[in-house]
Write a protein that holds these residues in place. Structure first.
Motif, PDB file in Angstrom:
ATOM      1  N   VAL A  62     -62.079  32.994 -21.427  1.00  0.00           N
ATOM      2  CA  VAL A  62     -62.726  32.302 -22.550  1.00  0.00           C
ATOM      3  C   VAL A  62     -64.021  31.652 -22.090  1.00  0.00           C
ATOM      4  CG1 VAL A  62     -62.528  30.351 -24.142  1.00  0.00           C
ATOM      5  CG2 VAL A  62     -60.622  31.947 -23.892  1.00  0.00           C
ATOM      6  N   GLU A  92     -64.203  29.427 -29.626  1.00  0.00           N
ATOM      7  CA  GLU A  92     -63.559  28.132 -29.417  1.00  0.00           C
ATOM      8  C   GLU A  92     -62.383  27.941 -30.367  1.00  0.00           C
ATOM      9  OE1 GLU A  92     -67.452  25.547 -27.911  1.00  0.00           O
ATOM     10  OE2 GLU A  92     -66.992  25.709 -30.057  1.00  0.00           O
ATOM     11  N   ALA A  95     -59.369  30.363 -29.618  1.00  0.00           N
ATOM     12  CA  ALA A  95     -58.677  29.908 -28.409  1.00  0.00           C
ATOM     13  C   ALA A  95     -57.845  28.664 -28.698  1.00  0.00           C
ATOM     14  CB  ALA A  95     -59.691  29.637 -27.307  1.00  0.00           C
ATOM     15  N   TRP A 100     -54.718  28.458 -26.078  1.00  0.00           N
ATOM     16  CA  TRP A 100     -55.248  28.954 -24.804  1.00  0.00           C
ATOM     17  C   TRP A 100     -55.242  27.839 -23.752  1.00  0.00           C
ATOM     18  CZ3 TRP A 100     -56.690  33.849 -23.453  1.00  0.00           C
ATOM     19  CH2 TRP A 100     -57.357  33.994 -22.229  1.00  0.00           C
ATOM     20  N   ILE A 112     -57.482  37.739 -25.647  1.00  0.00           N
ATOM     21  CA  ILE A 112     -58.552  37.291 -26.555  1.00  0.00           C
ATOM     22  C   ILE A 112     -59.697  38.296 -26.511  1.00  0.00           C
ATOM     23  CG2 ILE A 112     -59.790  35.887 -24.841  1.00  0.00           C
ATOM     24  CD1 ILE A 112     -60.103  33.786 -27.184  1.00  0.00           C
ATOM     25  N   ALA A 292     -57.283  36.114 -31.045  1.00  0.00           N
ATOM     26  CA  ALA A 292     -56.429  35.875 -29.883  1.00  0.00           C
ATOM     27  C   ALA A 292     -54.985  36.135 -30.285  1.00  0.00           C
ATOM     28  CB  ALA A 292     -56.587  34.439 -29.379  1.00  0.00           C
TER      29      ALA A 292
END
Length: 359
Positions: A62, A92, A95, A100, A112, A292
């Motif tokens: 990420v 962002e 995740a 995440w 992802i 994701a």
């Protein structure tokens, strides 16, 4: 560098990029309509590569994407300057929703991936008609092949004419009956045919204002179209229904109009950087997205179970929330199918053994 090759760059800042695409013709591959041609395959390869880079560099996948994703003002591979975009925010948010970085049970992991897709400004036409009973008809050559975009056209016409979307019926996918359209190719129906519908509906709106001004003995500038009526602003009691205007207009004024509108310009590029140009060297009104997925794999059986899916899309202004949500959900399901269940099986003579949908 047509759109298929632009996807090889992904929504990333790459100062020096060389991309080639080759077409291979075969007599064994079946053909037909496909969602997002080229892009899912290229996006899969690119995002697998990003994960490999992250592992080799010892960087969180990420974090690697956040460091390199395009932001407003960045320059693309063809020299295009990107305007207000929220690609970084999609990474962002996806995740975050997927959890995440949080501890996971044994046998579980999160994958992802991010990507982009352009719109394609082009000419398109539509005809809008108000019938004697006050209902509306939209005639368009645009086709409906599962995108749902054609079903959003009444929303646009209704907004212009102060009516309800359900008061319109659609005659579509027939360029002998209606105006020309380039087809659903490349996510352009709402972008282009929607503009044509708005243009045609606006012309009818002007006719309704003329008729209502005479009926109500009021200035056109003092009138508004609201809730199926034309009324004097600030005086709801002084109004005439659109149905009444349509009925009285029969035989004297046809409430019928065609529309097209001018396609918006594509962003400026340095097309000399591209060989074999097809007119799609820039990303017009791009949609950015990140998904994701948390999966659980049974180490003994190899069975994969999807635990959770998170999707974040930068889609701009949503005209049809139900349709937009359906498109995201449909894309997720199709991606799951491509990853886990779909395959083309050919026999030794090149004939496909699973040619129907059941297989």
């Amino acid at each position: 560098m047509p759109d298929g090759e632009l996807t090889t760059a992904g929504p990333y800042r790459i100062p020096n990029l060389h991309s080639e695409a080759r077409v291979v013709y075969t007599t064994t591959q079946p053909t037909g309509s496909v969602r997002g041609p080229v892009a899912p395959n290229v996006c899969w390869a690119l995002e697998q590569h990003m994960d490999a880079l992250a592992a080799a560099a010892g960087i969180d996948p990420v974090e690697l994407r956040l460091r390199n994703v395009v932001v407003e003002g960045d320059e693309g591979p063809t020299g295009q300057r990107f305007e207000a975009i929220r690609a970084k925010e999609t990474i962002e948010e996806a995740a975050r929703m997927a959890g995440w970085g949080q501890p996971l049970p044994q046998g579980e992991a999160i994958g992802i991936a991010t990507g982009w897709w352009p719109s394609f400004p082009m000419a398109s036409g539509a005809i809008v008609r108000l019938n004697a009973d006050g209902s509306g008809t939209i005639m368009t050559g645009a086709q409906e092949c599962g995108t749902g975009a054609v079903m959003a056209l009444p929303i646009l016409a209704a907004e212009v004419l102060g009516m309800r979307p359900e008061e319109f019926r659609i005659i579509y996918q027939d360029t002998d009956t209606a105006a020309w359209d380039g087809g659903a190719s490349g996510s352009q129906t709402t972008f282009n045919n929607g503009r044509a519908v708005v243009d045609a509906a606006t012309r009818i709106r002007e006719k309704l204002l003329d008729l209502a001004a005479d009926e109500l003995e009021a200035s056109r500038d003092d009138l508004e179209l609201v809730a199926g009526s034309v009324r004097v602003k600030g005086s709801p009691g002084s109004a005439v229904t659109i149905a009444a205007l349509a009925a009285s207009a029969q035989g004297s004024t046809l409430l019928l109009a065609d529309g097209s509108g001018t396609p918006p310009p594509v962003p400026a590029t340095d097309a000399d950087r591209c060989v074999g140009r097809l007119g799609a060297e820039s990303i017009a009104a791009p949609c950015y997205f990140t998904q994701a997925i948390r999966v659980r794999v049974d180490a003994d059986t190899g069975v994969v179970q999807l635990v959770d899916v998170a999707a974040a899309h930068d889609s701009g202004r949503i005209l049809n929330p139900v349709g937009a949500a359906g498109q995201v959900t449909g894309g997720i399901v199709m991606g799951i199918g491509q990853a886990l269940t779909e395959a083309i099986i050919l026999d030794e003579d090149g004939r496909q053994r699973n040619a129907d949908m059941l297989d």
